[in-house]
Design a protein around this motif. Structure first.
Motif, PDB file in Angstrom:
ATOM      1  N   LEU A   1       0.818  -1.218   0.000  1.00 14.56           N
ATOM      2  CA  LEU A   1       0.000   0.000   0.000  1.00 14.56           C
ATOM      3  C   LEU A   1       0.847   1.260   0.000  1.00 14.56           C
ATOM      4  O   LEU A   1       0.522   2.247  -0.668  1.00 14.56           O
ATOM      5  N   ILE A   2       1.999   1.246   0.757  1.00 16.81           N
ATOM      6  CA  ILE A   2       2.777   2.494   0.900  1.00 16.81           C
ATOM      7  C   ILE A   2       4.106   2.402   0.167  1.00 16.81           C
ATOM      8  O   ILE A   2       5.002   3.224   0.417  1.00 16.81           O
ATOM      9  N   PHE A   3       4.261   1.430  -0.753  1.00 15.89           N
ATOM     10  CA  PHE A   3       5.549   1.238  -1.425  1.00 15.89           C
ATOM     11  C   PHE A   3       5.973   2.504  -2.169  1.00 15.89           C
ATOM     12  O   PHE A   3       7.112   2.966  -2.040  1.00 15.89           O
ATOM     13  N   GLU A   4       5.074   3.096  -2.944  1.00  9.79           N
ATOM     14  CA  GLU A   4       5.445   4.278  -3.720  1.00  9.79           C
ATOM     15  C   GLU A   4       5.808   5.446  -2.828  1.00  9.79           C
ATOM     16  O   GLU A   4       6.771   6.179  -3.100  1.00  9.79           O
ATOM     17  N   SER A   5       5.073   5.613  -1.733  1.00 10.30           N
ATOM     18  CA  SER A   5       5.409   6.717  -0.820  1.00 10.30           C
ATOM     19  C   SER A   5       6.746   6.454  -0.130  1.00 10.30           C
ATOM     20  O   SER A   5       7.523   7.393   0.126  1.00 10.30           O
ATOM     21  N   LEU A   6       7.130   5.218   0.163  1.00 10.30           N
ATOM     22  CA  LEU A   6       8.442   4.901   0.751  1.00 10.30           C
ATOM     23  C   LEU A   6       9.568   5.232  -0.214  1.00 10.30           C
ATOM     24  O   LEU A   6      10.604   5.783   0.168  1.00 10.30           O
ATOM     25  N   VAL A   7       9.374   4.893  -1.507  1.00  5.17           N
ATOM     26  CA  VAL A   7      10.394   5.207  -2.503  1.00  5.17           C
ATOM     27  C   VAL A   7      10.590   6.708  -2.608  1.00  5.17           C
ATOM     28  O   VAL A   7      11.723   7.225  -2.629  1.00  5.17           O
TER      29      VAL A   7
END
Length: 1017
Positions: free
Chosen positions: A128-134
């Motif tokens: 769910l938060i992969f893009e925000s972590l990157v």
């Protein structure tokens, strides 16, 4: 070098009194002497102090961060430290959970201090938060957002930012309870909105669209609840049964509502009791129903549903029906919150149905009285009296029914004045006014010139200031009375005419026609009557012409002229009034031969009965109308008149035919007898009397057929069963001649045929007997058979002679040819030339010619008499084999042979091969000089007959020679150097004819020839 001054005890303190002037610290540097060095030392000291201060503040910051991290980890908030996982190119592929607090561990893994591996397997949050972590790690951005974990049924609020080490940290809180509370509140709001939407739809339902609206409501409720079919059951007035009134279902999910009509309440007692008590029943499967509840199980089986939800519809706390939601393919997720929606919807549905039913009852009552009012047999009108200053002015129409509107000559409008409605009614105002003012009922009859009708009117005042009128149309009755006298006159005239027609016969036809035409002209006012009668196929017609003024009837025979098709098309019911029909020049020209007056003033009738065509024309000098009764009388009288004429002419024709056929009967070359059912002779012609040697017909009449003719027993049974039969018999001479020669015995051929009518049924009262004397025919047949035997023997001898002759002559000819070859060789050795050599050449060619003729004659003999060996053969292969055997000739002439697709047929292979040999060799040999031969062989099937063709580009054949070339020894070219013996085509003809075919040639001189022969398919 600067001087350094140290304290004597080397203690670090400042004693400025013991230092030199302008010195610096313990170093004792002088500003005057060592200024540059002093500044350098000062800078170093300043930098060292700054670094010390920076270290102090950094240590303090780290202590504060460590304290904050510990607080977060121990608190009831989410803390997750993410470590990026990079590939060889330094690109982030994934994130691993590096660290998290006990609260987060328990939240995600279900327990505190969960193993790291278990946390790695929890991929939902990371995805769910992969893009925000990157974005956080790469671009140092901070993200705040909320995430819903479906697997854990959690709702998290997170803030993600980057650490100094290049990791990512997510901190946040668990918002699940707040989210669920908000969702439940929103769900309640949506339920209320959904219920309001359904209520608005049902409130807007009317008598025209209520079924569509209710079905749409059931659809929305069914889809909202997650089911596949919705049905509404209502309790009837007696309260003893339920009926399914409406339904909605997914495709292929509907059931017949008629199957759920009048379901007795006592058959489903459990449903009724539970619904009254609890309001709803949810049945997941048929297993939820006990075996004792037979009616309920039967009811559910009929619905064919996987699971069902029953919700009661109540009215004043009493069960008025129920809604059923069915799942056909899969069990739905039942939610208790749906019950409120279903109960409210059920009540609104029940109220809507009751409202629509009441409306229908109200409309029914109104329509019943309105229909009664509109369908009154008499016209009804209600008027309002209008006064001006107390004086009566006029009546105004306020109400009327359809019958009154139909009776009036103009369109009726409310509040229209009576004077505008029917102008002539102004004359009726006195009666209307008297009825309105006195309140009495007045009855009167009146005629309306505008509508050309007679009316019977009843006027009365229902209340002061109003007038009601009942208007009845009496036109037909009054006119019927006026037409009665006309009808009596018509019937009297018609009766006289039909009586004259009935008396028509071949003897009084002219007298009766004259009387009939006089009656028709008197009644219709015609001045002339013409009748033309003709039998189809005859060139002439009989023309009767009657002049009413002179009372004169004439008969003439005239050439028949066919009526134009354009005029024929105008006839309706066999009659046409030319006053109402436009005529062209051709039609006028045709009618002018009948009418001496204007053709447009004529009445014409035409009838075709069987083979008889009859035309009747009435014409007048003036242009007055004929009238309906004139056409009617002419049509009524014309049909029996035509039938009578057909009968009279038929009788006359029958009489003539009887005489004609009697003459044929008498002149017939065979003997003819007419018998009745008992085989008694009724009549006999002259030839029959001659054969039986009887003098007169009277002598044979009334006697039995068997007296003269002996009938075989089997044939007699056929005659009794009315079957056609044929047999031979002999009659002996009279006794006094019995000892004479047998030449007096006659052999007779008898054929007995039962008479039949037009429908092919047997008239079991008569027979026709045909008697042929075949005595001489039998003798002739015997002579012919003897001649055939002699002819066959002669043909056999000729065949043997031809075969033996041709076969035995071959050896002498071969001997002659052989010795001529030896003589030629000897002359060659002696080198002899001149005339002897030339004579030897002619002798040798002659012997070869004789050998060829003998060989062809032998083949012709075999083709004519040798038995055929029939078998299936591919004609294409036979043609190719023949062409191959002629290869030397083909190569010599450089010929081109083209063989198309040929059929496989039943034939004698050897003989058909010889046909191809002869035709191909002829096509190659008889070619035009300087042109290469081209031969084409092809086949075509026409009407089941195969035609094989051999086409060439040779010299062609003259038309006079096309048949003769197939005659034996008949050659096309009689020149000495011409090739061939004249037998080849004769052999082809003989072979093809023996195969039941034909052969011919199609040719044009100088353009080649096509030899064709046929085979039955």
């Amino acid at each position: 070098m600067p001087q350094l001054f140290w304290h004597k005890n080397l203690e670090f303190f400042f004693d400025f009194g013991n230092l030199p002037r302008h010195s610096f610290g313990v170093l004792g540097l002088s500003f005057e002497r060592d200024a540059l060095l002093v500044f350098a030392v000062a800078a170093v000291m300043l930098i060292a102090g700054f670094l010390a201060a920076l270290f102090f503040f950094r240590l303090k910051k780290n202590n504060e961060h460590h304290t904050y991290s510990e607080a977060v980890k121990k608190g009831d908030n989410i803390f997750i430290l993410w470590r990026p996982v990079r590939n060889n190119l330094g690109i982030i592929e994934d994130f691993e959970i590096s660290e998290l607090n006990n609260f987060t561990s328990k939240l995600l893994a279900g327990k505190e201090n969960a193993p790291q591996i278990a946390l790695r397997e929890h991929n939902e949050l990371r995805e769910l938060i992969f893009e925000s972590l990157v974005e956080t790690v790469e671009n140092k951005r901070e993200f705040k957002s909320s995430y819903r974990l479906e697997n854990l049924n959690k709702f998290l609020s997170l803030c993600t930012f980057r650490t100094q080490e290049g990791n990512a940290v997510s901190i946040g809180s668990d918002q699940t309870e707040a989210f669920n509370a908000k969702r439940e509140k929103l769900k309640d709001v949506k339920q209320i909105e959904f219920i309001c939407q359904l209520s608005q739809m049902l409130a807007a339902a009317g008598t025209e669209n209520y079924r569509d609206v209710i079905s749409e409501v059931l659809r929305k409720v069914t889809e909202y609840a997650g089911f596949e079919r919705g049905m509404l059951f209502l309790l009837d007035k007696s309260g003893e049964s339920f009926s399914a009134e409406y339904q909605w279902a997914v495709p292929k999910g509907e059931v017949e509502l008629d199957d759920f009509r009048n379901v007795p309440t006592e058959s489903i007692p459990m449903f009724a009791e539970v619904l009254k008590e609890k309001g709803s029943i949810f049945i997941r499967s048929l297993d939820d129903i006990s075996e004792e509840s037979v009616g309920e199980r039967t009811f559910l089986k009929k619905k064919l549903a996987e699971s069902s939800l029953f919700t009661g519809v109540f009215e004043n706390k009493e069960l008025a029906g129920f809604i059923t939601l069915d799942s056909i393919n899969y069990p739905p997720q039942f939610n208790e919150n749906l019950l409120r929606v279903l109960r409210v919807t059920g009540e609104v549905l029940n109220n809507t149905v009751k409202r629509i039913s009441a409306t229908f009852r109200q409309f029914s009552e109104e329509n019943r009285f309105k229909k009664l009012f509109q369908n009154m047999p008499s016209g009804f009108a209600l008027y309002r009296a209008e006064y001006n200053d107390g004086e009566f002015e006029d009546f105004y129409l306020t109400e009327s029914n359809q019958q009154f509107d139909n009776l009036c000559s103009r369109a009726v409008y409310k509040d229209s004045r009576i004077g505008l409605l029917c102008p002539e009614e102004r004359d009726w105002l006195d009666n209307y006014r008297k009825a309105a003012e006195e309140g009495s009922k007045i009855f009167f009859e009146a005629f309306s010139e505008t509508s050309n009708r007679y009316f019977e009117i009843i006027a009365a005042s229902p209340e002061e200031g109003f007038l009601a009128t009942i208007v009845s149309d009496r036109t037909e009755k009054i006119r019927s009375k006026n037409e009665l006298e006309t009808r009596i006159e018509f019937e009297e005239s018609l009766s006289d005419s039909l009586e004259n027609i009935a008396k028509l016969n071949n003897d009084n036809i002219e007298y009766m026609l004259k009387d009939l035409f006089r009656s028709l002209c008197s009644y219709s006012g015609a001045d002339r009557c013409i009748l033309e009668y003709r039998n189809t196929g005859e060139l002439f017609s009989d023309l009767y012409s009657y002049e009413h003024v002179h009372n004169q009837l004439t008969l003439s025979s005239t050439n028949f002229v066919e009526m134009p098709e354009s005029l024929t098309a105008k006839f309706e019911d066999n009659i046409i009034n030319l006053q109402n029909a436009s005529l062209n020049n051709q039609e006028r020209e045709y009618l002018s031969k009948f009418c001496e007056t204007n053709t447009e003033n004529s009445l014409c009738f035409r009838s075709l009965i069987g083979s008889s065509l009859c035309t009747i024309v009435l014409s007048k000098n003036d242009s007055s109308l004929w009238g309906e009764n004139c056409e009617r009388m002419m049509k009524i009288c014309s049909e029996p008149l035509v039938n009578a004429l057909v009968r009279i002419y038929a009788e006359d024709s029958i009489k003539q035919n009887e005489e004609f056929f009697r003459e044929i009967f008498e002149q017939a070359p065979a003997g003819i007898l007419m018998l009745n059912y008992d085989r008694e002779i009724l009549s006999a012609n002259r030839n029959c009397l001659s054969i039986l040697e009887i003098e007169s017909e009277e002598e044979i009449k009334g006697t039995f057929f068997e007296k003269y003719i002996t009938i075989p027993e089997g044939k007699l049974e056929d005659i009794r069963n009315h079957k056609e039969t044929e047999f031979l018999t002999k009659i002996q001479p009279e006794e006094e001649d019995a000892d004479e020669s047998e030449e007096l015995v006659k052999t007779l051929k008898i054929r007995v045929t039962p008479q039949k009518n037009a429908s092919e049924s047997v008239l079991k009262r008569a027979y026709i007997v045909i008697i042929d004397d075949i005595t001489e025919s039998i003798k002739d047949r015997e002579r012919i058979e003897q001649a055939n035997i002699e002819l066959r023997q002669s043909n056999e001898d000729l065949k043997q002679f031809a075969y033996v002759t041709s076969h035995d002559l071959q050896e002498p000819v071969r001997t002659i040819t052989c010795y001529l070859d030896l003589l030629d060789s000897e002359l060659e050795e002696k080198n002899v030339n001149g005339e002897a050599k030339e004579y030897l050449k002619y002798a040798r060619n002659g012997s070869l010619k004789i050998y060829s003729v003998i060989n062809d004659l032998l083949q012709f003999s075999k083709a004519g008499f040798k038995e055929l060996k029939l078998e299936q053969a591919d004609l294409g292969e036979l043609a190719e084999e023949a062409a191959g055997d002629l290869k030397g000739l083909i190569d010599e002439t450089e010929a081109e042979i083209s063989i198309g697709e040929l059929p496989t047929l039943r034939c004698d292979k050897v003989q058909i091969y010889r046909v191809f040999m002869n035709l191909i060799s002829n096509a190659v040999r008889f070619n035009k000089k300087g042109e290469k031969p081209k031969v084409e062989i092809y086949a075509e099937c026409i009407d089941g007959i195969w035609r094989i063709c051999v086409k060439d580009n040779g010299i062609g054949i003259e038309e006079s020679m096309r048949k003769e070339i197939f005659t034996i020894f008949k050659r096309l070219h009689e020149k000495p150097d011409a090739r061939g013996t004249g037998v080849g085509l004769a052999i082809c003809k003989k072979i093809i004819e023996r195969h039941q075919g034909a052969v011919w040639v199609e040719s044009e001189l100088g353009k080649g020839s096509t030899f064709c022969f046929t085979f039955p398919s």
